[in-house]
Structures are given as C-alpha cells and as structure tokens.
Design an enzyme around this catalytic site. Sequence first.
Site, short mmCIF file in Angstrom:
data_model
loop_
_atom_site.label_atom_id
_atom_site.label_comp_id
_atom_site.label_asym_id
_atom_site.label_seq_id
_atom_site.Cartn_x
_atom_site.Cartn_y
_atom_site.Cartn_z
N GLY A 11 0.83 -1.21 0.00
CA GLY A 11 0.00 0.00 0.00
C GLY A 11 0.86 1.25 0.00
O GLY A 11 0.49 2.28 0.58
N GLY A 14 -0.24 5.00 -0.87
CA GLY A 14 -1.27 5.65 -0.07
C GLY A 14 -0.78 6.87 0.69
O GLY A 14 0.39 7.27 0.59
N LEU A 16 -0.20 7.38 3.89
CA LEU A 16 0.92 7.10 4.80
C LEU A 16 2.09 6.44 4.08
O LEU A 16 3.26 6.78 4.31
CB LEU A 16 0.45 6.19 5.93
CG LEU A 16 -0.18 6.89 7.12
CD1 LEU A 16 -1.14 5.98 7.86
CD2 LEU A 16 0.89 7.40 8.08
N ASP A 37 2.36 -1.66 -4.48
CA ASP A 37 0.96 -1.27 -4.40
C ASP A 37 0.23 -1.99 -5.53
O ASP A 37 0.86 -2.48 -6.46
CB ASP A 37 0.79 0.25 -4.53
CG ASP A 37 -0.52 0.75 -3.92
OD1 ASP A 37 -0.49 1.38 -2.85
OD2 ASP A 37 -1.59 0.49 -4.52
N ILE A 38 -1.08 -2.01 -5.42
CA ILE A 38 -1.89 -2.67 -6.45
C ILE A 38 -1.87 -1.89 -7.76
O ILE A 38 -2.10 -2.43 -8.83
CB ILE A 38 -3.32 -2.88 -5.91
CG1 ILE A 38 -4.08 -3.93 -6.71
CG2 ILE A 38 -4.11 -1.59 -5.83
CD1 ILE A 38 -5.32 -4.43 -5.98
N ASP A 52 -0.71 -7.07 -5.66
CA ASP A 52 -1.99 -7.19 -4.98
C ASP A 52 -1.74 -8.14 -3.83
O ASP A 52 -1.41 -9.32 -4.05
CB ASP A 52 -3.04 -7.77 -5.97
CG ASP A 52 -4.40 -7.92 -5.30
OD1 ASP A 52 -4.47 -7.88 -4.06
OD2 ASP A 52 -5.39 -8.10 -6.03
N TYR A 142 -14.68 -1.63 8.70
CA TYR A 142 -13.26 -1.27 8.83
C TYR A 142 -12.77 -1.53 10.26
O TYR A 142 -11.75 -2.19 10.48
CB TYR A 142 -13.09 0.20 8.45
CG TYR A 142 -11.73 0.78 8.67
CD1 TYR A 142 -10.66 0.43 7.85
CD2 TYR A 142 -11.50 1.73 9.68
CE1 TYR A 142 -9.41 1.00 8.03
CE2 TYR A 142 -10.25 2.29 9.86
CZ TYR A 142 -9.21 1.93 9.03
OH TYR A 142 -7.97 2.49 9.22
N LYS A 146 -10.10 -4.29 11.76
CA LYS A 146 -8.90 -3.91 12.53
C LYS A 146 -8.86 -4.61 13.89
O LYS A 146 -7.79 -5.03 14.34
CB LYS A 146 -8.83 -2.39 12.71
CG LYS A 146 -8.56 -1.60 11.43
CD LYS A 146 -7.16 -1.83 10.88
CE LYS A 146 -6.86 -0.96 9.66
NZ LYS A 146 -5.59 -1.30 9.01
#
Length: 321
Positions: A11, A14, A16, A37-38, A52, A142, A146
Amino acid sequence: MIKQEKILITGANGQLGSVLAKRLQEKHGVNNVVATDIVADEDFVGNFEILDVLDFERLKSIVIQNEITQIYHLAAILSASGEKHPKRTWDINTKTLFNVLDVSVIQNVNKLFFPSSIAVYGTNAPKINTPQSYELTPTTVYGISKVAGENWAKYYFDNYDLDIRSVRYPGVIGHQTLPGGGTTDYAVDIFYKAINETNFECFLSKNTTLPMIYMDDAIRATIELMDAPKKSISIRTSYNIAGMSFSPEELTYAIQKIYPNFKTLYKPDFRQKIASSWPSSIDDSVAKKDWNWNPLFGIDEMTKIMIEELKLKQKTKLQKT
Ligand code: NAD
C-alpha cells in the site's frame, strides 16, 4: 556486524505509505526498500513492484527475491470507503493481513508492522481519554477488520513468535498526498480550500471532536515503535497513540488566524455516524511508558505547516505549467 534490513511496504502509494517509503529509504538506503501497491506509481523513485497483497504467491516471491527482513503492511480499505462495500472490505483487510502474517512466518521475516486505528472503539467506550484496554465494539466493517487484525497479530506473536508491532493511528494529516477514503479526510481537504481562499463544505458537524495526528508524528511513531527493544513492547494487539484532538470548528478557527475570512459550512453526511461512534481523545500513556512515544505537533503548528507546504506545492505546479 549488524545485518542490513531489507524492507517491503504494501500500500506504498497511499497517504501514509508514500511518506513512509521515503523515510525508510533515508534510513535504510534506497536499494534496501521495495515499495509495492496494487497500482503503479510512475513518479516513484526507487524499487517499485506492482503487488496485490491478495496474491500470496506473488507476495512470497517478492519477499524471497529481495530477501525481505521487515514488512510494513499498509494496504487496506479505509473506514468511509469500507462502508460502501462491507464484505469486500472485510476480505481485503483480513486476507491481505493473513498473507502477510503467513509469509512472515514461512520466510522468517524479522519484524512486521500492521497499522490499526481508533476505529476499533465503539459507541460504548469512554469518549474522552479513551483507555488502551477497553471492550472493542466497532460499528464499521473497517473497525471490525482492525479488531480482528489486532487479535490475529497477538495470536501470531504468541504462537509463532512473530515480532509484529502495531499502533492505532488517529486521523492522519499531511500535505504530501490526498487521503484515501477515511472519516477524518476533511482535516486535509479543508486546507486545499483555505489556500485558494474559498469556503469549505464539511461532511462532519462543527463540534465533532476526533483524535488526529500530524504526518511527521505518525511516521516517527511507526519507526520508533519498530526500533524499540523487543522486551519493551508490552502490547501485541495495538498501541493507542495520540497527537491532537479538535473539531471542524476548532480547525476553522486555527485557519482563520492565517486567513481571517475563511469559512466552513457544515453538511454532515453518512460519515457523521461513523465519526460519532469514535473517541474524541485517546489515552496513549502505555505507548509513552513502553517506548517513550511523545507527539510534537499541535493544531497551530500543524495548520501553519500545512498552509505553507500546500502553497509552495501550488506555486511550483503553476511555475511548471
Ligand atoms: P490509503 O487508502 O491512502 O492507501 C492504501 C493503499 O493500499 C492504496 O494506495 C491502495 O492502492 C492500496 N491497496 C488497496 N488494496 C490493495 C491490495 N489488495 N493490494 C495492494 N495494495 C492495495 O491508506 P493510508 O491512509 O495510507 O493508510 C495506511 C494504513 O494505515 C491502512 O492500513 C489504514 O487502515 C491505516 N490507518 C490510516 C489512517 C489515516 O488517517 N490515514 C488512520 C488510521 C489507520
């Protein structure tokens, strides 16, 4: 001689990941960081692979080829986007974590970072100074993903001795990239309107106070936690960390110190319900005690930097066109 760490980030495009990738390149050397990343990032400087994280075999081959010793698993679907596709969000957030957990055990990865969120708390938790340990009853998919991730992190630590570390990030505010579909995104979007001296329409009500953190603090927390001695880590689910807490109205006041005519209009949407279920402020005393966590940025310092940096970016862009 200390063995050179080889870092994998998922990721990495993104909000962050793009900042963390640069910081880790500075720390470990550009050639020792593999950003993934994807989707591709044409502007990325350094090693970049399309990955992915649902694809276990590709993940494993990247880990083997690059002799990865540390993974920062940032790929996820965030809170507001997640509510639009709940089952897909659950699949992506949990299956990618399992793939990263399993590859870390199979390939003897030394350390793994998995970010959690203040979204793990539900409406029953105390709003002010929400304690580290409290019943976790999130209302979003979400948050549910988590909480599950935090518990699996501890399970892999307990049963496979995997050195996995985690923080519950508050809403992250940075000027480098736009945020990716979270409930605290307004606190970045607002600055783009402020520098253009146009009014801002906020999707939360004016007195919705949420925990937030400036990007530099969030990145420093991540690296300090990963660098902390193993024996000092007492929490193997996820650490609360706090930066600052404010409402849209308080952020508007902070911006008005620089742009006195700036105005925010309030039009709460579906994200209000999510925000209302979250803490207003966070007790991060355990992180402070265990690995000396200490935030450096408050609302006024953050506001000043955001405005300066975004204005600079805008000026540079205009000069190029
Ligand atoms: P973001 O949405 O900006 O970036 C996530 C990245 O993951 C995107 O670049 C996306 O392309 C990638 N991705 C999605 N699915 C993928 C897949 N299957 N394989 C590979 N890549 C995939 O998110 P962010 O704000 O940078 O957040 C990073 C992490 O921190 C996430 O786990 C998030 O839950 C957590 N977090 C963020 C915040 C915040 O305010 N930004 C707050 C709390 C926790």
